[in-house]
Write a protein that holds these residues in place. Structure first.
Motif, mmCIF file in Angstrom:
data_model
loop_
_atom_site.group_PDB
_atom_site.id
_atom_site.type_symbol
_atom_site.label_atom_id
_atom_site.label_comp_id
_atom_site.label_asym_id
_atom_site.label_seq_id
_atom_site.Cartn_x
_atom_site.Cartn_y
_atom_site.Cartn_z
ATOM 1 N N GLY B 16 0.884 -1.270 0.071
ATOM 2 C CA GLY B 16 -0.126 -0.244 0.040
ATOM 3 C C GLY B 16 0.785 1.276 0.122
ATOM 4 O O GLY B 16 0.212 2.252 -0.281
ATOM 5 N N GLN B 17 2.062 1.218 0.522
ATOM 6 C CA GLN B 17 3.007 2.334 0.228
ATOM 7 C C GLN B 17 3.505 2.688 -1.114
ATOM 8 O O GLN B 17 3.579 1.755 -1.914
ATOM 9 C CB GLN B 17 4.214 2.132 1.098
ATOM 10 C CG GLN B 17 3.884 1.695 2.829
ATOM 11 C CD GLN B 17 3.201 3.175 3.320
ATOM 12 O OE1 GLN B 17 3.660 4.303 3.296
ATOM 13 N NE2 GLN B 17 1.833 2.950 3.914
ATOM 14 N N ASN B 18 3.799 3.753 -1.383
ATOM 15 C CA ASN B 18 4.605 4.286 -2.590
ATOM 16 C C ASN B 18 6.033 4.093 -2.388
ATOM 17 O O ASN B 18 6.521 4.496 -1.704
ATOM 18 C CB ASN B 18 4.028 5.754 -2.967
ATOM 19 C CG ASN B 18 2.317 5.832 -3.070
ATOM 20 O OD1 ASN B 18 1.807 4.834 -3.311
ATOM 21 N ND2 ASN B 18 2.334 6.936 -3.103
ATOM 22 N N GLU B 83 1.812 -3.577 -4.083
ATOM 23 C CA GLU B 83 1.223 -4.798 -3.881
ATOM 24 C C GLU B 83 2.273 -5.933 -3.724
ATOM 25 O O GLU B 83 3.299 -5.726 -4.281
ATOM 26 C CB GLU B 83 0.353 -5.296 -5.175
ATOM 27 C CG GLU B 83 -0.867 -4.433 -5.108
ATOM 28 C CD GLU B 83 -1.496 -4.517 -6.561
ATOM 29 O OE1 GLU B 83 -1.313 -5.413 -7.202
ATOM 30 O OE2 GLU B 83 -2.467 -3.914 -6.849
ATOM 31 N N GLN B 84 1.925 -7.160 -3.156
ATOM 32 C CA GLN B 84 3.057 -8.161 -2.926
ATOM 33 C C GLN B 84 3.667 -8.572 -4.165
ATOM 34 O O GLN B 84 4.738 -8.899 -4.469
ATOM 35 C CB GLN B 84 2.390 -9.325 -2.133
ATOM 36 C CG GLN B 84 2.295 -8.997 -0.735
ATOM 37 C CD GLN B 84 2.119 -10.182 0.102
ATOM 38 O OE1 GLN B 84 1.264 -11.206 -0.154
ATOM 39 N NE2 GLN B 84 2.556 -10.140 1.292
ATOM 40 N N GLY B 85 2.804 -8.694 -5.315
ATOM 41 C CA GLY B 85 3.111 -8.985 -6.659
ATOM 42 C C GLY B 85 4.166 -7.963 -7.367
ATOM 43 O O GLY B 85 4.832 -8.397 -8.452
ATOM 44 N N ASP B 86 4.466 -7.030 -6.714
ATOM 45 C CA ASP B 86 5.261 -5.886 -7.082
ATOM 46 C C ASP B 86 6.853 -6.448 -6.975
ATOM 47 O O ASP B 86 7.865 -5.813 -7.146
ATOM 48 C CB ASP B 86 5.060 -4.850 -6.775
ATOM 49 C CG ASP B 86 3.713 -4.137 -7.228
ATOM 50 O OD1 ASP B 86 3.082 -3.199 -6.842
ATOM 51 O OD2 ASP B 86 3.108 -4.474 -8.451
ATOM 52 N N SER B 87 6.931 -7.300 -5.854
ATOM 53 C CA SER B 87 8.232 -7.664 -5.459
ATOM 54 C C SER B 87 8.892 -8.450 -6.429
ATOM 55 O O SER B 87 8.561 -9.208 -7.295
ATOM 56 C CB SER B 87 7.999 -8.549 -4.269
ATOM 57 O OG SER B 87 7.517 -7.987 -3.248
ATOM 58 N N ALA B 88 10.191 -7.662 -6.685
ATOM 59 C CA ALA B 88 10.899 -7.970 -8.054
ATOM 60 C C ALA B 88 12.195 -7.272 -8.049
ATOM 61 O O ALA B 88 12.448 -6.351 -7.046
ATOM 62 C CB ALA B 88 10.322 -7.649 -9.327
ATOM 63 N N MET B 89 13.128 -7.473 -9.045
ATOM 64 C CA MET B 89 14.277 -6.648 -9.054
ATOM 65 C C MET B 89 13.919 -5.651 -10.274
ATOM 66 O O MET B 89 13.457 -6.176 -11.202
ATOM 67 C CB MET B 89 15.393 -7.325 -9.565
ATOM 68 C CG MET B 89 16.917 -6.632 -9.724
ATOM 69 S SD MET B 89 17.383 -6.246 -8.350
ATOM 70 C CE MET B 89 18.494 -7.463 -8.052
ATOM 71 N N TYR B 90 14.167 -4.572 -9.983
ATOM 72 C CA TYR B 90 14.051 -3.540 -11.082
ATOM 73 C C TYR B 90 15.282 -2.857 -11.519
ATOM 74 O O TYR B 90 16.181 -2.418 -10.789
ATOM 75 C CB TYR B 90 13.034 -2.126 -10.603
ATOM 76 C CG TYR B 90 11.711 -2.696 -10.298
ATOM 77 C CD1 TYR B 90 11.457 -3.366 -8.978
ATOM 78 C CD2 TYR B 90 10.815 -2.617 -11.042
ATOM 79 C CE1 TYR B 90 10.168 -3.927 -8.743
ATOM 80 C CE2 TYR B 90 9.358 -3.139 -10.782
ATOM 81 C CZ TYR B 90 9.130 -3.839 -9.949
ATOM 82 O OH TYR B 90 8.076 -4.154 -9.501
ATOM 83 N N LEU B 91 15.570 -3.143 -12.900
ATOM 84 C CA LEU B 91 16.587 -2.999 -13.695
ATOM 85 C C LEU B 91 16.505 -1.553 -14.341
ATOM 86 O O LEU B 91 15.630 -1.434 -15.073
ATOM 87 C CB LEU B 91 17.066 -4.160 -14.514
ATOM 88 C CG LEU B 91 17.237 -5.330 -13.941
ATOM 89 C CD1 LEU B 91 17.475 -6.327 -14.795
ATOM 90 C CD2 LEU B 91 18.489 -5.363 -12.790
ATOM 91 N N CYS B 92 17.702 -0.807 -14.380
ATOM 92 C CA CYS B 92 17.645 0.126 -15.254
ATOM 93 C C CYS B 92 18.878 0.059 -16.069
ATOM 94 O O CYS B 92 20.060 -0.520 -16.017
ATOM 95 C CB CYS B 92 18.132 1.612 -14.468
ATOM 96 S SG CYS B 92 18.211 3.102 -15.679
ATOM 97 N N ALA B 93 18.853 0.419 -17.555
ATOM 98 C CA ALA B 93 19.884 0.253 -18.364
ATOM 99 C C ALA B 93 20.053 1.560 -19.382
ATOM 100 O O ALA B 93 18.918 2.373 -19.491
ATOM 101 C CB ALA B 93 19.640 -0.777 -19.567
ATOM 102 N N SER B 94 21.050 1.944 -20.000
ATOM 103 C CA SER B 94 21.203 2.969 -20.756
ATOM 104 C C SER B 94 22.030 2.677 -22.032
ATOM 105 O O SER B 94 22.775 1.531 -22.177
ATOM 106 C CB SER B 94 21.992 4.156 -19.979
ATOM 107 O OG SER B 94 23.223 3.952 -19.702
#
Lengths: 114, 114
Positions: B16-18, B83-94
């Motif tokens: 629920g948090q941002n 949400e719990q389903g947002d749990s993941a690794m978030y990768l950035c690339a350039s």
């Protein structure tokens, strides 16, 4: 839509052996790029090698080489003289020139044993 | 050049948090990409920018996800009402904005939603 398939979830070889990781892809494009990336445990994704589809010659980078079979839509990675530091997840990825997005396979976990 | 930098490396948040993640690309790269990687899978494309323009955002997973690159340098990815389903690794690339350019990745932000 493009898809990338890596059929080997995990592979294990002895240090100094040669290992080949498989990748197949599906596309109707004639011009595209293919990549192999390495992701060591808890570390960032690193580019290993790339192949332009219009080039017939297989790419080579030191101990890493590819076998690119365009008609068969196959793009395998060969690692020669494997080293402990090669232990990692290996991902095959496809890029369509028009949108720069990488489409990824599910990865192959490679373990190099001493 | 220190490569692509992501902050934070780890984030634990309550449902629920941002949350907001930051990515600093390689300085001369005008393309910036966000990917999501769940455990045991290859990365999944979310969105990308060329300079400050967001050229593709249809792959953002829901309207809770948004990204910005206000001055064409760093970028932020925000997830609202996690949400719990947002749990993941978030990768950035350039990358450079040339056809088939290699993408360079940061170390990622690992999000855990509890």
């Amino acid at each position: 839509a493009q898809t990338v398939t890596q059929s080997q979830p995990e592979m294990s070889v002895q240090e100094a052996e040669t290992v080949t990781l498989s990748c197949t892809y599906d596309t109707s494009e004639s011009n595209y790029y293919l990549f192999w990336y390495k992701q060591p445990p808890s570390r960032q994704m690193i580019l290993v090698i790339r192949q332009e589809a219009y080039k017939q010659q297989n790419a080579t980078e030191n101990r890493f080489s590819v076998n690119f079979q365009k008609a068969a839509k196959s793009f395998s990675l060969k690692i020669s003289d494997s080293q402990l530091g090669d232990t990692a997840m290996y991902f095959c990825a496809f890029m369509k020139p028009s949108n720069y997005q990488l489409i990824w396979g599910a990865g192959t976990k490679l373990i190099i044993k001493p | 050049d220190t490569g692509v930098s992501q902050d934070p490396r780890h984030k634990i948040t309550k449902r629920g948090q941002n949350v907001t993640f930051r990515c600093d690309p390689i300085s001369e790269h005008n393309r910036l990409y966000w990917y999501r990687q769940t455990l045991g899978q290859g990365p999944e494309f979310l969105t990308y920018f060329q300079n400050e323009a967001q050229l593709e955002k249809s792959r953002l997973l829901s309207d809770r996800f948004s990204a910005e690159r206000p001055k064409g340098s760093f970028s932020t990815l925000e997830i609202q009402r996690t949400e719990q389903g947002d749990s993941a690794m978030y990768l950035c690339a350039s990358s450079l904005a040339v056809q088939g350019a290699n993408a360079f990745f940061g170390q990622g932000t690992r999000l855990t939603v509890v």
